[in-house]
Design a protein around this motif. Structure first.
Motif, PDB file in Angstrom:
ATOM      1  N   THR A  74      43.769  87.002  61.544  1.00 54.37           N
ATOM      2  CA  THR A  74      44.771  87.734  60.843  1.00 54.37           C
ATOM      3  C   THR A  74      45.436  88.795  61.464  1.00 54.37           C
ATOM      4  OG1 THR A  74      43.106  87.360  58.899  1.00 54.37           O
ATOM      5  CG2 THR A  74      44.972  88.894  58.688  1.00 54.37           C
ATOM      6  N   TRP A  75      44.866  89.506  62.230  1.00 55.60           N
ATOM      7  CA  TRP A  75      45.424  90.631  63.010  1.00 55.60           C
ATOM      8  C   TRP A  75      46.515  89.873  64.066  1.00 55.60           C
ATOM      9  CZ3 TRP A  75      46.979  95.141  63.269  1.00 55.60           C
ATOM     10  CH2 TRP A  75      47.319  95.703  64.444  1.00 55.60           C
ATOM     11  N   TYR A  78      49.357  88.877  62.145  1.00 60.49           N
ATOM     12  CA  TYR A  78      50.185  89.868  61.697  1.00 60.49           C
ATOM     13  C   TYR A  78      50.990  90.539  62.870  1.00 60.49           C
ATOM     14  CZ  TYR A  78      51.184  94.712  60.318  1.00 60.49           C
ATOM     15  OH  TYR A  78      51.629  96.079  60.341  1.00 60.49           O
ATOM     16  N   ARG A  79      50.328  90.726  64.117  1.00 66.36           N
ATOM     17  CA  ARG A  79      50.922  91.286  65.269  1.00 66.36           C
ATOM     18  C   ARG A  79      52.235  90.529  65.799  1.00 66.36           C
ATOM     19  NH1 ARG A  79      47.162  92.004  70.188  1.00 66.36           N
ATOM     20  NH2 ARG A  79      47.384  89.541  69.978  1.00 66.36           N
ATOM     21  N   ASN A  80      52.192  89.195  65.630  1.00 72.84           N
ATOM     22  CA  ASN A  80      53.160  88.297  66.179  1.00 72.84           C
ATOM     23  C   ASN A  80      54.242  88.146  65.222  1.00 72.84           C
ATOM     24  OD1 ASN A  80      52.176  87.473  68.769  1.00 72.84           O
ATOM     25  ND2 ASN A  80      50.439  86.473  67.805  1.00 72.84           N
ATOM     26  N   THR A  81      53.848  88.278  63.909  1.00 75.68           N
ATOM     27  CA  THR A  81      54.957  88.202  62.982  1.00 75.68           C
ATOM     28  C   THR A  81      55.724  89.561  62.964  1.00 75.68           C
ATOM     29  OG1 THR A  81      53.649  88.682  61.362  1.00 75.68           O
ATOM     30  CG2 THR A  81      53.969  86.437  61.742  1.00 75.68           C
ATOM     31  N   GLN A  82      55.242  90.791  63.121  1.00 70.72           N
ATOM     32  CA  GLN A  82      55.874  92.004  63.047  1.00 70.72           C
ATOM     33  C   GLN A  82      56.594  92.324  64.391  1.00 70.72           C
ATOM     34  OE1 GLN A  82      55.924  94.063  60.715  1.00 70.72           O
ATOM     35  NE2 GLN A  82      54.922  92.381  59.480  1.00 70.72           N
ATOM     36  N   SER A  83      56.350  91.406  65.493  1.00 69.71           N
ATOM     37  CA  SER A  83      56.857  91.868  66.590  1.00 69.71           C
ATOM     38  C   SER A  83      58.178  90.971  66.733  1.00 69.71           C
ATOM     39  CB  SER A  83      56.116  91.579  67.990  1.00 69.71           C
ATOM     40  OG  SER A  83      55.828  90.112  67.957  1.00 69.71           O
ATOM     41  N   ARG A  84      58.129  89.996  65.973  1.00 67.90           N
ATOM     42  CA  ARG A  84      59.341  89.196  65.942  1.00 67.90           C
ATOM     43  C   ARG A  84      60.439  89.546  64.948  1.00 67.90           C
ATOM     44  NH1 ARG A  84      57.261  86.529  69.623  1.00 67.90           N
ATOM     45  NH2 ARG A  84      56.100  84.469  69.580  1.00 67.90           N
ATOM     46  N   THR A  85      59.973  90.260  63.964  1.00 65.90           N
ATOM     47  CA  THR A  85      60.768  90.596  63.005  1.00 65.90           C
ATOM     48  C   THR A  85      61.440  92.221  63.159  1.00 65.90           C
ATOM     49  OG1 THR A  85      59.064  91.279  61.493  1.00 65.90           O
ATOM     50  CG2 THR A  85      60.067  89.053  61.199  1.00 65.90           C
ATOM     51  N   ALA A  86      60.776  92.869  64.151  1.00 64.41           N
ATOM     52  CA  ALA A  86      60.985  94.460  64.304  1.00 64.41           C
ATOM     53  C   ALA A  86      62.202  94.481  64.925  1.00 64.41           C
ATOM     54  CB  ALA A  86      59.904  95.164  65.186  1.00 64.41           C
ATOM     55  N   LYS A  87      62.845  95.427  64.427  1.00 71.26           N
ATOM     56  CA  LYS A  87      64.269  95.635  64.952  1.00 71.26           C
ATOM     57  C   LYS A  87      64.270  96.962  65.772  1.00 71.26           C
ATOM     58  CE  LYS A  87      66.429  92.959  61.297  1.00 71.26           C
ATOM     59  NZ  LYS A  87      67.629  93.008  60.562  1.00 71.26           N
TER      60      LYS A  87
END
Length: 93
Positions: A74-75, A78-87
């Motif tokens: 889960t982590w 979460y970490r990979n989806t957040q780094s792809r969507t972070a602006k």
């Protein structure tokens, strides 16, 4: 048994690539951007492999191992989806 050996050997190959690339970075054989580009192409296969193993533990009713792997998977997701969507925003003083 054969599948477990295959997964273990794949994990060993992934770790070897990471260690060799990071040691090249430490010895100044490659620059940081080249190191990141080499390592980033292995993130998605590692994520997919870990997710498959976690789902297999659920299907095969290995509850304890599944519960141990679930927070880590889960982590990772979460970490990979957040780094792809972070602006990236640049604030001016």
């Amino acid at each position: 048994m054969v599948f477990a050996f295959f997964l273990l050997s794949c994990r060993l190959i992934f770790l070897s690539v990471f260690i060799i690339t990071l040691s090249d970075l430490e010895c100044d054989s490659i620059n940081a951007r080249s190191c990141y580009s080499k390592l980033n192409k292995w993130v998605i296969p590692r994520l997919i492999g870990h997710t498959i193993v976690t789902v297999l533990m659920l299907i095969l009713l290995h509850w304890f191992i599944f519960l141990l792997n679930l927070p880590i998977a889960t982590w990772d997701i979460y970490r990979n989806t957040q780094s792809r969507t972070a602006k990236v925003t640049h604030e001016r003083p």
